[in-house]
Design a protein around this motif. Structure first.
Motif, PDB file in Angstrom:
ATOM      1  N   HIS A   8       0.836  -1.202   0.000  1.00 18.35           N
ATOM      2  CA  HIS A   8       0.000   0.000   0.000  1.00 18.35           C
ATOM      3  C   HIS A   8       0.872   1.254   0.000  1.00 18.35           C
ATOM      4  CE1 HIS A   8      -3.922  -1.964   1.237  1.00 18.35           C
ATOM      5  NE2 HIS A   8      -3.046  -2.937   1.398  1.00 18.35           N
ATOM      6  N   LYS A   9       0.486   2.208  -0.791  1.00 17.86           N
ATOM      7  CA  LYS A   9       1.147   3.521  -0.803  1.00 17.86           C
ATOM      8  C   LYS A   9       0.069   4.588  -0.942  1.00 17.86           C
ATOM      9  CE  LYS A   9       4.840   6.229  -2.966  1.00 17.86           C
ATOM     10  NZ  LYS A   9       5.531   6.477  -1.682  1.00 17.86           N
ATOM     11  N   ASP A  10       0.061   5.511   0.008  1.00 18.27           N
ATOM     12  CA  ASP A  10      -0.938   6.588   0.028  1.00 18.27           C
ATOM     13  C   ASP A  10      -2.357   6.028   0.009  1.00 18.27           C
ATOM     14  OD1 ASP A  10       1.131   8.479  -0.015  1.00 18.27           O
ATOM     15  OD2 ASP A  10       1.204   8.451  -2.209  1.00 18.27           O
ATOM     16  N   GLY A  11      -2.552   4.911   0.723  1.00 20.03           N
ATOM     17  CA  GLY A  11      -3.879   4.329   0.839  1.00 20.03           C
ATOM     18  C   GLY A  11      -4.342   3.524  -0.348  1.00 20.03           C
ATOM     19  N   VAL A  12      -3.467   3.307  -1.327  1.00 18.33           N
ATOM     20  CA  VAL A  12      -3.827   2.572  -2.547  1.00 18.33           C
ATOM     21  C   VAL A  12      -2.947   1.329  -2.679  1.00 18.33           C
ATOM     22  CG1 VAL A  12      -3.984   2.683  -5.064  1.00 18.33           C
ATOM     23  CG2 VAL A  12      -4.528   4.696  -3.685  1.00 18.33           C
ATOM     24  N   VAL A  13      -3.549   0.199  -3.054  1.00 15.66           N
ATOM     25  CA  VAL A  13      -2.766  -1.025  -3.299  1.00 15.66           C
ATOM     26  C   VAL A  13      -2.008  -0.865  -4.612  1.00 15.66           C
ATOM     27  CG1 VAL A  13      -2.855  -3.518  -3.690  1.00 15.66           C
ATOM     28  CG2 VAL A  13      -4.422  -2.458  -2.049  1.00 15.66           C
ATOM     29  N   VAL A  14      -0.669  -0.892  -4.543  1.00 19.92           N
ATOM     30  CA  VAL A  14       0.149  -0.679  -5.733  1.00 19.92           C
ATOM     31  C   VAL A  14       0.819  -1.959  -6.226  1.00 19.92           C
ATOM     32  CG1 VAL A  14       0.575   1.739  -5.207  1.00 19.92           C
ATOM     33  CG2 VAL A  14       2.135   0.002  -4.300  1.00 19.92           C
ATOM     34  N   ASP A  15       0.796  -3.018  -5.398  1.00 20.03           N
ATOM     35  CA  ASP A  15       1.464  -4.249  -5.831  1.00 20.03           C
ATOM     36  C   ASP A  15       1.041  -5.395  -4.922  1.00 20.03           C
ATOM     37  OD1 ASP A  15       3.043  -5.917  -7.309  1.00 20.03           O
ATOM     38  OD2 ASP A  15       4.961  -5.164  -6.559  1.00 20.03           O
ATOM     39  N   ASN A  16       1.180  -6.622  -5.420  1.00 21.76           N
ATOM     40  CA  ASN A  16       1.012  -7.843  -4.635  1.00 21.76           C
ATOM     41  C   ASN A  16       2.271  -8.677  -4.817  1.00 21.76           C
ATOM     42  OD1 ASN A  16      -1.633  -7.335  -3.689  1.00 21.76           O
ATOM     43  ND2 ASN A  16      -2.497  -8.059  -5.623  1.00 21.76           N
ATOM     44  N   VAL A  17       2.921  -9.052  -3.714  1.00 17.60           N
ATOM     45  CA  VAL A  17       4.181  -9.780  -3.778  1.00 17.60           C
ATOM     46  C   VAL A  17       3.995 -11.166  -3.165  1.00 17.60           C
ATOM     47  CG1 VAL A  17       6.614  -9.792  -3.123  1.00 17.60           C
ATOM     48  CG2 VAL A  17       5.447  -7.611  -3.560  1.00 17.60           C
ATOM     49  N   SER A  18       4.178 -12.205  -3.967  1.00 18.92           N
ATOM     50  CA  SER A  18       3.984 -13.575  -3.500  1.00 18.92           C
ATOM     51  C   SER A  18       5.054 -13.960  -2.473  1.00 18.92           C
ATOM     52  CB  SER A  18       4.040 -14.545  -4.671  1.00 18.92           C
ATOM     53  OG  SER A  18       4.016 -15.889  -4.211  1.00 18.92           O
ATOM     54  N   ILE A  19       4.611 -14.616  -1.390  1.00 19.59           N
ATOM     55  CA  ILE A  19       5.551 -15.171  -0.400  1.00 19.59           C
ATOM     56  C   ILE A  19       5.191 -16.630  -0.109  1.00 19.59           C
ATOM     57  CG2 ILE A  19       6.133 -12.966   0.684  1.00 19.59           C
ATOM     58  CD1 ILE A  19       4.123 -13.704   2.913  1.00 19.59           C
ATOM     59  N   ASN A  55       1.857  -2.607  13.035  1.00 15.57           N
ATOM     60  CA  ASN A  55       0.861  -1.657  13.546  1.00 15.57           C
ATOM     61  C   ASN A  55       1.523  -0.520  14.321  1.00 15.57           C
ATOM     62  OD1 ASN A  55      -1.257  -3.002  12.370  1.00 15.57           O
ATOM     63  ND2 ASN A  55      -1.822  -4.122  14.215  1.00 15.57           N
ATOM     64  N   ASP A  56       2.626   0.011  13.771  1.00  8.63           N
ATOM     65  CA  ASP A  56       3.372   1.151  14.321  1.00  8.63           C
ATOM     66  C   ASP A  56       4.157   0.835  15.590  1.00  8.63           C
ATOM     67  OD1 ASP A  56       2.605   2.873  12.271  1.00  8.63           O
ATOM     68  OD2 ASP A  56       0.748   3.414  13.290  1.00  8.63           O
ATOM     69  N   GLY A  57       4.168  -0.422  16.026  1.00 11.51           N
ATOM     70  CA  GLY A  57       4.997  -0.808  17.167  1.00 11.51           C
ATOM     71  C   GLY A  57       6.244  -1.513  16.683  1.00 11.51           C
ATOM     72  N   ARG A  58       7.433  -1.047  17.116  1.00 12.67           N
ATOM     73  CA  ARG A  58       8.679  -1.645  16.667  1.00 12.67           C
ATOM     74  C   ARG A  58       8.879  -3.005  17.327  1.00 12.67           C
ATOM     75  NH1 ARG A  58      14.519   1.425  15.950  1.00 12.67           N
ATOM     76  NH2 ARG A  58      15.695  -0.399  15.185  1.00 12.67           N
ATOM     77  N   ILE A  59       9.270  -4.003  16.521  1.00  8.86           N
ATOM     78  CA  ILE A  59       9.482  -5.341  17.063  1.00  8.86           C
ATOM     79  C   ILE A  59      10.948  -5.518  17.443  1.00  8.86           C
ATOM     80  CG2 ILE A  59       7.595  -6.232  15.650  1.00  8.86           C
ATOM     81  CD1 ILE A  59       9.672  -7.593  13.866  1.00  8.86           C
ATOM     82  N   PRO A  60      11.242  -6.354  18.441  1.00  6.52           N
ATOM     83  CA  PRO A  60      12.638  -6.573  18.850  1.00  6.52           C
ATOM     84  C   PRO A  60      13.399  -7.363  17.788  1.00  6.52           C
ATOM     85  CG  PRO A  60      11.175  -8.037  20.053  1.00  6.52           C
ATOM     86  CD  PRO A  60      10.291  -7.089  19.293  1.00  6.52           C
ATOM     87  N   VAL A 113      -0.609  -4.390   9.740  1.00 10.21           N
ATOM     88  CA  VAL A 113       0.184  -3.432   8.974  1.00 10.21           C
ATOM     89  C   VAL A 113       1.669  -3.617   9.274  1.00 10.21           C
ATOM     90  CG1 VAL A 113       0.593  -1.002   8.463  1.00 10.21           C
ATOM     91  CG2 VAL A 113      -1.711  -1.792   9.038  1.00 10.21           C
ATOM     92  N   ILE A 114       2.471  -3.794   8.223  1.00 13.09           N
ATOM     93  CA  ILE A 114       3.924  -3.946   8.354  1.00 13.09           C
ATOM     94  C   ILE A 114       4.591  -2.743   7.709  1.00 13.09           C
ATOM     95  CG2 ILE A 114       5.906  -5.454   7.936  1.00 13.09           C
ATOM     96  CD1 ILE A 114       3.823  -7.667   7.213  1.00 13.09           C
ATOM     97  N   ARG A 115       5.598  -2.210   8.397  1.00 12.35           N
ATOM     98  CA  ARG A 115       6.334  -1.074   7.832  1.00 12.35           C
ATOM     99  C   ARG A 115       7.819  -1.273   8.107  1.00 12.35           C
ATOM    100  NH1 ARG A 115       7.583   3.732   9.800  1.00 12.35           N
ATOM    101  NH2 ARG A 115       6.324   3.462  11.674  1.00 12.35           N
ATOM    102  N   PHE A 116       8.655  -0.888   7.141  1.00 11.05           N
ATOM    103  CA  PHE A 116      10.099  -1.065   7.254  1.00 11.05           C
ATOM    104  C   PHE A 116      10.789   0.298   7.292  1.00 11.05           C
ATOM    105  CE2 PHE A 116       8.372  -4.727   4.963  1.00 11.05           C
ATOM    106  CZ  PHE A 116       8.800  -5.761   5.786  1.00 11.05           C
ATOM    107  N   ALA A 117      11.502   0.549   8.408  1.00 14.50           N
ATOM    108  CA  ALA A 117      12.267   1.790   8.579  1.00 14.50           C
ATOM    109  C   ALA A 117      11.380   3.012   8.315  1.00 14.50           C
ATOM    110  CB  ALA A 117      13.511   1.764   7.698  1.00 14.50           C
ATOM    111  N   ALA A 118      11.902   3.978   7.522  1.00  3.85           N
ATOM    112  CA  ALA A 118      11.154   5.212   7.265  1.00  3.85           C
ATOM    113  C   ALA A 118      10.366   5.158   5.957  1.00  3.85           C
ATOM    114  CB  ALA A 118      12.115   6.400   7.242  1.00  3.85           C
TER     115      ALA A 118
END
Length: 281
Positions: free
Chosen positions: A61-72, A126-131, A143-148
């Motif tokens: 998601h970027k700016d509230g819009v789905v921009v890609d789907n990445v298979s895992i 969800n905005d909480g940093r994991i150890p 929600v997952i976020r990486f760095a800035a």
């Protein structure tokens, strides 16, 4: 007194020697950098394993819009970071480390875990940093976020149907929402507080399924076949193949019903897999 001069040949040879030494030093530095880059920052856990059904992916998601789907769903683990040579999923933001995080599939539970590989600027759920170096369970839609980076990621496992008879005498159902109209699949930023959900005991849902039995099922027979001889692994592969046919169809709902009529080992096949209505409880 005449000045001492170095013969021209000696001077040229010394300069060439210094140049060769500089080149060797550059090669040594490159080799050190190569070794550093190739050295993994985490050991693959013993519990990691390849998923049986390759359905999981990350919604980007970027700016509230789905921009890609990445298979895992095709490997036991995926590395994420800026290093395009080592990482399976490249994150281009400059605040992201070369090897920033890993997503690992648990071979027994089928769940996915997120690991921060001692990144400089962190991994956030969800905005909480994991150890660092501690696997954290990933729930669908979290929600997952990486760095800035401004991009947000959400795990999604759109299993349309799974119904397999286990070897232990019970029928195991795995039901997940596909994210279609009227679904309850969570999106980044939605309220995930269970207390805010009002339960209506009279509410009904309608369910359809496609049943694929195997020889370890409680009753290894069906209207299609008097004696079922396929293995559990073959049944799981069959489910995956049928699911892909549904997803690739122009009209998935219609395709689901048609495939259920022909392929399901359940008597509901005559109703296109329809199991009727269910209430809570």
């Amino acid at each position: 007194q005449p000045m001492s001069r170095t013969p021209p040949g000696d001077s040229t040879e010394k300069e060439r020697g210094r140049e060769r030494e500089r080149e060797r030093e550059k090669e040594r530095e490159k080799e050190k950098e190569r070794e550093r880059r190739e050295r993994p920052k985490f050991n693959v856990p013993e519990w990691a394993g390849i998923p049986r059904v390759a359905s999981a992916y990350l919604e980007v998601h970027k700016d509230g819009v789905v921009v890609d789907n990445v298979s895992i769903g095709t490997k036991a683990f995926f590395l994420l970071g800026r290093d395009s040579e080592l990482c399976d999923i490249v994150l281009e933001n400059t605040s992201v480390s070369r090897q920033h995080a890993a997503i690992v599939h648990h071979k027994e539970s089928g769940r996915y875990y997120l690991i921060d590989l001692q990144s400089d600027h962190g991994v956030f759920l969800n905005d909480g940093r994991i150890p660092p170096n501690k696997p954290k369970l990933l729930e669908d839609g979290v929600v997952i976020r990486f760095a800035a980076s401004s991009r947000k990621y959400a795990l999604s496992r759109p299993v349309l149907f799974v119904c397999v008879c286990s070897a232990y005498g019970r029928i195991r159902y795995v039901v997940r929402n596909t994210g279609g109209g009227g679904g309850t699949k969570k999106r980044p930023g939605e309220d995930r507080n269970a207390a805010s959900v009002k339960k209506n005991k009279g509410e009904q849902i309608r369910c359809s399924h496609i049943l694929v039995k195997h020889r370890g099922s409680r009753r290894p027979s069906s209207w299609r076949q008097s004696t079922i001889t396929r293995t559990l692994e073959e049944a799981m592969q069959r489910i995956s193949d049928l699911r892909n046919r549904v997803l690739q169809a122009d009209d998935p709902k219609r395709a689901f019903g048609e495939i259920a009529e022909r392929e399901s080992d359940c008597s509901s096949a005559k109703r296109k897999g329809d199991l009727g209505g269910f209430t809570r409880g």
